[in-house]
Design a protein around this motif. Sequence first.
Motif, short mmCIF file in Angstrom:
data_model
loop_
_atom_site.label_atom_id
_atom_site.label_comp_id
_atom_site.label_asym_id
_atom_site.label_seq_id
_atom_site.Cartn_x
_atom_site.Cartn_y
_atom_site.Cartn_z
N ASN A 96 0.84 -1.19 0.00
CA ASN A 96 0.00 0.00 0.00
C ASN A 96 0.88 1.26 0.00
O ASN A 96 0.56 2.25 0.61
CB ASN A 96 -0.91 -0.01 1.23
N ILE A 97 2.03 1.15 -0.63
CA ILE A 97 2.93 2.29 -0.77
C ILE A 97 3.46 2.29 -2.19
O ILE A 97 3.28 1.33 -2.93
CB ILE A 97 4.10 2.23 0.25
N HIS A 98 4.07 3.39 -2.59
CA HIS A 98 4.56 3.50 -3.96
C HIS A 98 5.53 2.39 -4.29
O HIS A 98 6.25 1.88 -3.44
CB HIS A 98 5.23 4.85 -4.19
N ASP A 99 5.55 2.02 -5.56
CA ASP A 99 6.48 0.99 -6.02
C ASP A 99 7.90 1.31 -5.58
O ASP A 99 8.32 2.46 -5.54
CB ASP A 99 6.45 0.90 -7.55
N PHE A 100 8.61 0.27 -5.28
CA PHE A 100 10.03 0.33 -4.91
C PHE A 100 10.29 1.10 -3.62
O PHE A 100 11.35 1.66 -3.43
CB PHE A 100 10.88 0.87 -6.06
N GLN A 101 9.33 1.08 -2.73
CA GLN A 101 9.53 1.73 -1.44
C GLN A 101 9.41 0.77 -0.27
O GLN A 101 9.29 1.20 0.87
CB GLN A 101 8.55 2.90 -1.27
N ILE A 102 9.39 -0.53 -0.54
CA ILE A 102 9.45 -1.50 0.56
C ILE A 102 10.77 -1.24 1.27
O ILE A 102 11.81 -1.14 0.62
CB ILE A 102 9.39 -2.94 0.02
N PRO A 103 10.76 -1.11 2.58
CA PRO A 103 11.94 -0.64 3.30
C PRO A 103 13.23 -1.40 3.04
O PRO A 103 14.29 -0.81 2.96
CB PRO A 103 11.54 -0.75 4.76
N ASN A 104 13.20 -2.71 2.92
CA ASN A 104 14.44 -3.44 2.66
C ASN A 104 14.12 -4.87 2.28
O ASN A 104 12.98 -5.32 2.35
CB ASN A 104 15.36 -3.42 3.89
N TRP A 152 6.86 -12.60 -5.77
CA TRP A 152 7.95 -12.03 -6.54
C TRP A 152 8.47 -10.77 -5.86
O TRP A 152 7.77 -10.13 -5.09
CB TRP A 152 7.56 -11.75 -7.99
N TYR A 153 9.73 -10.46 -6.16
CA TYR A 153 10.40 -9.32 -5.56
C TYR A 153 11.28 -8.65 -6.62
O TYR A 153 11.97 -9.33 -7.37
CB TYR A 153 11.26 -9.76 -4.38
N ILE A 154 11.23 -7.34 -6.68
CA ILE A 154 12.04 -6.55 -7.61
C ILE A 154 12.84 -5.55 -6.79
O ILE A 154 12.26 -4.71 -6.10
CB ILE A 154 11.17 -5.79 -8.63
N ARG A 155 14.15 -5.63 -6.85
CA ARG A 155 14.99 -4.65 -6.15
C ARG A 155 15.03 -3.35 -6.94
O ARG A 155 15.13 -3.37 -8.16
CB ARG A 155 16.42 -5.17 -6.01
N SER A 156 15.01 -2.24 -6.24
CA SER A 156 15.13 -0.94 -6.88
C SER A 156 16.56 -0.76 -7.39
O SER A 156 17.51 -1.03 -6.67
CB SER A 156 14.81 0.17 -5.89
N SER A 157 16.68 -0.30 -8.62
CA SER A 157 18.02 -0.03 -9.15
C SER A 157 18.49 1.36 -8.73
O SER A 157 19.65 1.71 -8.91
CB SER A 157 18.02 -0.14 -10.68
N LEU A 158 17.59 2.16 -8.15
CA LEU A 158 17.92 3.53 -7.77
C LEU A 158 18.16 3.72 -6.29
O LEU A 158 18.86 4.63 -5.88
CB LEU A 158 16.80 4.48 -8.22
N ASP A 159 17.55 2.87 -5.48
CA ASP A 159 17.61 3.06 -4.04
C ASP A 159 18.01 1.75 -3.36
O ASP A 159 17.20 0.83 -3.25
CB ASP A 159 16.25 3.55 -3.53
N GLU A 160 19.25 1.66 -2.96
CA GLU A 160 19.78 0.44 -2.35
C GLU A 160 18.92 -0.02 -1.18
O GLU A 160 18.54 0.76 -0.32
CB GLU A 160 21.21 0.68 -1.87
N GLY A 161 18.59 -1.32 -1.16
CA GLY A 161 17.86 -1.88 -0.03
C GLY A 161 16.36 -1.71 -0.11
O GLY A 161 15.64 -2.11 0.79
N LYS A 162 15.85 -1.09 -1.19
CA LYS A 162 14.40 -0.96 -1.34
C LYS A 162 13.96 -1.72 -2.57
O LYS A 162 14.75 -2.01 -3.47
CB LYS A 162 14.02 0.52 -1.45
#
Length: 178
Positions: A96-104, A152-162
């Motif tokens: 329920n938050i913007h894409d690629f903002q899962i804390p880690n 499934w899980y997609i790591r952010s290429s812009l923000d390490e650990g999110k």
Amino acid sequence: MKNLSVFLILLLTLSGCYNGDEPKQLLWKDLPVGSSPEYVLQAIDGSKRIDHPADCAGEGHEDLVRKVGLLIANVEFNVVFEFKDNGLVGVCIYPNIHDFQIPNDGVFEDIKNGFIAKYGQPVTEDKDGLGLYGVNYQASWQLPPKALIKLWYIRSSLDEGKGSLGILYYLPEIENNI
């Protein structure tokens, strides 16, 4: 031996434990496949009917019920119930938050480890380099008798650990429509 098998089936049938039917397919929170929107609304606290399609709707399916604010690993998720011909065919759970903002990655690991503890090792597992939207990890677990749970899980290429993740509970025959 054949007589013993027949006797056991007869005994179970008479006792009400076996009716000869295939077991009902259950999805998330033990909701039976084919449940009506009204049933889901009554069974899932905090769920609400929605009048616009959600972003999980597969081809020919309708998202008629949603639950907002499900807390998993200290992150809020939305749950969308997918219906075809007024019968439940799948459940989509996403942050329920913007894409690629899962804390880690720890949130993803908590969910994955929870599935492993409950369902055992995945029946399929792909790591790193999948072409589908840059997915870094995807796994499926069997939910007897034939449904699947896909994580499934997609790591952010812009923000390490999110990153971003999603969970689907569905029948294999609708996989290409989700």
